[in-house]
Write a protein that holds these residues in place. Structure first.
Motif, PDB file in Angstrom:
ATOM      1  N   HIS A 131       0.823  -1.201  -0.080  1.00  0.00           N
ATOM      2  CA  HIS A 131       0.088   0.024   0.167  1.00  0.00           C
ATOM      3  C   HIS A 131       1.038   1.018  -0.070  1.00  0.00           C
ATOM      4  O   HIS A 131       0.677   2.200  -0.864  1.00  0.00           O
ATOM      5  CB  HIS A 131      -0.902   0.119   1.123  1.00  0.00           C
ATOM      6  N   GLU A 167      -4.505  -2.779  -8.632  1.00  0.00           N
ATOM      7  CA  GLU A 167      -4.599  -2.278  -9.763  1.00  0.00           C
ATOM      8  C   GLU A 167      -3.748  -1.000 -10.370  1.00  0.00           C
ATOM      9  O   GLU A 167      -3.237  -0.734 -11.125  1.00  0.00           O
ATOM     10  CB  GLU A 167      -5.892  -1.846  -9.881  1.00  0.00           C
ATOM     11  N   ARG A 168      -3.296  -0.281  -9.057  1.00  0.00           N
ATOM     12  CA  ARG A 168      -2.497   1.121  -8.940  1.00  0.00           C
ATOM     13  C   ARG A 168      -0.890   0.611  -9.617  1.00  0.00           C
ATOM     14  O   ARG A 168      -0.481   1.252 -10.077  1.00  0.00           O
ATOM     15  CB  ARG A 168      -2.571   1.684  -7.794  1.00  0.00           C
ATOM     16  N   GLU A 218     -12.337   0.163  -2.402  1.00  0.00           N
ATOM     17  CA  GLU A 218     -12.623   0.615  -3.623  1.00  0.00           C
ATOM     18  C   GLU A 218     -13.386   2.182  -3.657  1.00  0.00           C
ATOM     19  O   GLU A 218     -13.469   2.842  -4.675  1.00  0.00           O
ATOM     20  CB  GLU A 218     -13.371  -0.121  -4.426  1.00  0.00           C
ATOM     21  N   HIS A 261      -7.531  -2.523  -5.342  1.00  0.00           N
ATOM     22  CA  HIS A 261      -7.184  -1.182  -5.930  1.00  0.00           C
ATOM     23  C   HIS A 261      -5.842  -0.934  -5.638  1.00  0.00           C
ATOM     24  O   HIS A 261      -4.953  -0.411  -6.565  1.00  0.00           O
ATOM     25  CB  HIS A 261      -7.974  -0.205  -5.221  1.00  0.00           C
ATOM     26  N   ASP A 262      -4.907  -1.700  -4.782  1.00  0.00           N
ATOM     27  CA  ASP A 262      -3.521  -1.366  -4.734  1.00  0.00           C
ATOM     28  C   ASP A 262      -3.175  -2.459  -5.809  1.00  0.00           C
ATOM     29  O   ASP A 262      -1.972  -2.186  -6.594  1.00  0.00           O
ATOM     30  CB  ASP A 262      -3.087  -2.040  -3.380  1.00  0.00           C
ATOM     31  N   GLY A 282     -13.551   5.953  -2.886  1.00  0.00           N
ATOM     32  CA  GLY A 282     -12.556   7.030  -2.863  1.00  0.00           C
ATOM     33  C   GLY A 282     -12.326   7.729  -1.701  1.00  0.00           C
ATOM     34  O   GLY A 282     -11.329   8.357  -1.305  1.00  0.00           O
ATOM     35  N   ASN A 294     -12.730  -5.268   0.784  1.00  0.00           N
ATOM     36  CA  ASN A 294     -12.489  -4.940  -0.446  1.00  0.00           C
ATOM     37  C   ASN A 294     -13.106  -4.075  -1.232  1.00  0.00           C
ATOM     38  O   ASN A 294     -12.683  -2.980  -1.705  1.00  0.00           O
ATOM     39  CB  ASN A 294     -12.147  -6.249  -1.247  1.00  0.00           C
TER      40      ASN A 294
END
Length: 482
Positions: free
Chosen positions: A232, A267-268, A404, A264-265, A406, A400
């Protein structure tokens, strides 16, 4: 018996271990380990003051060479926990780096300072211990009582590391970078013994920093091990640290474990570097049981397939296998294979209770199985299985989904009693912006749209931070979870 570390016995100038500016070649590690092993023969059990240093690695390798079970100790453990461990395992010696100050709980033990530059004895012969002999005794986290000592055999260690070599295409050419503590399975067995069994190199950062990761991967590191909190921080730093992006792009393999890495981590990191993070699953008693293969399909949010030699099944509360073709069917993970621990030290009743008929180990972890067999962990049976409105719901998938959103920086999910539903879902959230926290309505709508309406949180509790242990796992009992 075949040796645990073939490259160690061959000896060479190849660097085996690097801790900052300090390093040992395979030849130097062999000499230091043999010198210490000669002093350990017949010692019974030994405890190792497991700081993130060369001395810890040498101490554990020496104990393995001598056939003496090693018990790694967390230097951050409190006096009560240390006292319990020492009383339970009854060691004859404590191994530590010169100058380390040891707590009173270890004061009655004979101490040996580990010398990394020691010369080997003139002669030290002895057969490789049998595969079923204890290699390590690793104490569990003790979330449901005093820590229990899981006895891990040499066979279990070797089988796990060899199965991971197959899944990850791990070879002597790999240079592993990590900053994990050395008193548990991930940091010590995978992170130190793994490279030594393969004949490769491990570079330990001492303390995790994104700058350290970037430096070592840019300097030839090929593999990175970490836990979700580390990844993260990596994901958060990609926009401002171009050298980190470059280092990750050069890596062959990124592995995350010990807890679920939020999608989301994944994906980033993937979007910025073109690299995917592979997740694996295991625990102290079973070492590593599943992983996404390096040559398999990507599986963000999953822990892949059983490793070679590992059998795995999901069972319901009555012990019956759950349907394999239903991705919504939640079951407890049970495993069997050569990777399993031998017993809990001095705890025959606990050992017996840990196994179902047929030598299946009850992990206590809950999962669902996707159509191609990939496992998705949804939480612990004791703290993460929520029974609400007639449904069995895993906290992990809701966490999870929340991550996601924001407005959510960190999230944990628990259940609490509800007169109508049985249990209601509680979301514990650390806002991304404390001045503009999300509302319960926002989060409930968000979760319902991604999962199902019955999985939406009914209660929102805002926090400044989640309580976590040394491995980054959220301590839900501190939140008042069930």
């Amino acid at each position: 018996m075949s040796p645990l570390f073939p490259a160690l016995q061959r000896g060479s100038d190849l660097v085996a271990l690097e801790f900052g500016e300090r390093a040992l070649s395979y030849g130097g590690l062999f000499d230091a380990a043999e010198a210490l092993a000669a002093r350990l023969e017949g010692a019974g059990r030994v405890v190792v003051w497991a700081t993130s240093t060369l001395e810890t690695a040498v101490a554990v390798v020496a104990a393995l060479r001598a056939g003496v079970p090693a018990v790694p100790l967390n230097p951050k453990s409190g006096a009560t926990e240390l006292g319990h461990i020492v009383s339970d395992c009854a060691p004859s010696l404590v191994l530590a780096a010169p100058g380390d100050e040891l707590p009173p709980a270890l004061g009655s033990l004979t101490r040996i300072d580990v010398e990394v530059g020691a010369a080997p004895p003139q002669e030290r012969s002895g057969p490789e211990p049998a595969e079923d002999e204890p290699a390590l005794i690793v104490y569990t986290s003790g979330t449901t009582g005093p820590p229990k000592g899981a006895v891990l055999s040499r066979r279990a260690v070797a089988a796990t590391l060899d199965a991971l070599a197959d899944a990850w295409q791990w070879t002597e050419r790999d240079v592993l970078v990590h900053a994990l503590p050395l008193f548990h399975v991930h940091g010590l067995i995978l992170g130190i013994l793994g490279p030594l069994r393969r004949g490769g190199t491990v570079r330990h950062l001492g303390r995790f920093t994104t700058e350290g990761v970037a430096r070592e991967l840019t300097k030839g590191g090929t593999v990175l091990f970490g836990v979700p909190t580390m990844y993260h921080r990596i994901a958060e730093s990609l926009d401002t640290e171009p050298e980190l992006v470059e280092g990750l792009r050069r890596a062959r393999l990124l592995v995350s474990g010990s807890a679920a890495l939020p999608v989301h981590d994944h994906e980033r990191i993937g979007a910025a570097t073109g690299c995917r993070v592979i997740e694996r699953y295991g625990m102290t008693e079973s070492l590593i049981t599943t992983s996404v293969r390096v040559d398999g399909r990507p599986g963000p949010g999953t822990v892949g397939l059983p490793l070679s030699g590992v059998e795995l099944r999901l069972v319901d509360e009555g012990g019956a296998p759950v349907a394999e073709d239903d991705p919504e069917a939640v079951g407890e993970i049970q495993v069997r294979g050569p990777n399993l621990f031998t017993a809990y030290l001095n705890r025959p009743e606990a050992t017996a209770a840990a196994f179902a008929e047929g030598s299946w180990f009850r992990t206590g972890d809950m999962a669902v199985r996707e159509h191609d067999g990939y496992l998705r962990i949804v939480g612990r049976k004791a703290t993460d299985l929520i029974k609400s409105g007639g449904y069995k719901i895993g906290a992990g998938e809701i966490e999870n989904a929340l991550l996601e959103h924001g407005a959510v920086k960190e999230a944990a999910v628990t259940g609490e009693p509800d007169a109508d539903l049985g249990e209601r879902i509680v979301a514990w959230v650390v806002p991304a912006d404390p001045t503009a926290p999300p509302t319960l309505e926002d989060l409930a709508t968000h979760v319902a749209s991604r999962l199902s309406p019955h999985k939406r949180p009914r209660v929102l509790r805002l926090l400044d931070g989640l309580p976590r242990n040394d491995m980054g796992k959220v301590m839900k009992r501190s939140l008042g979870g069930s």
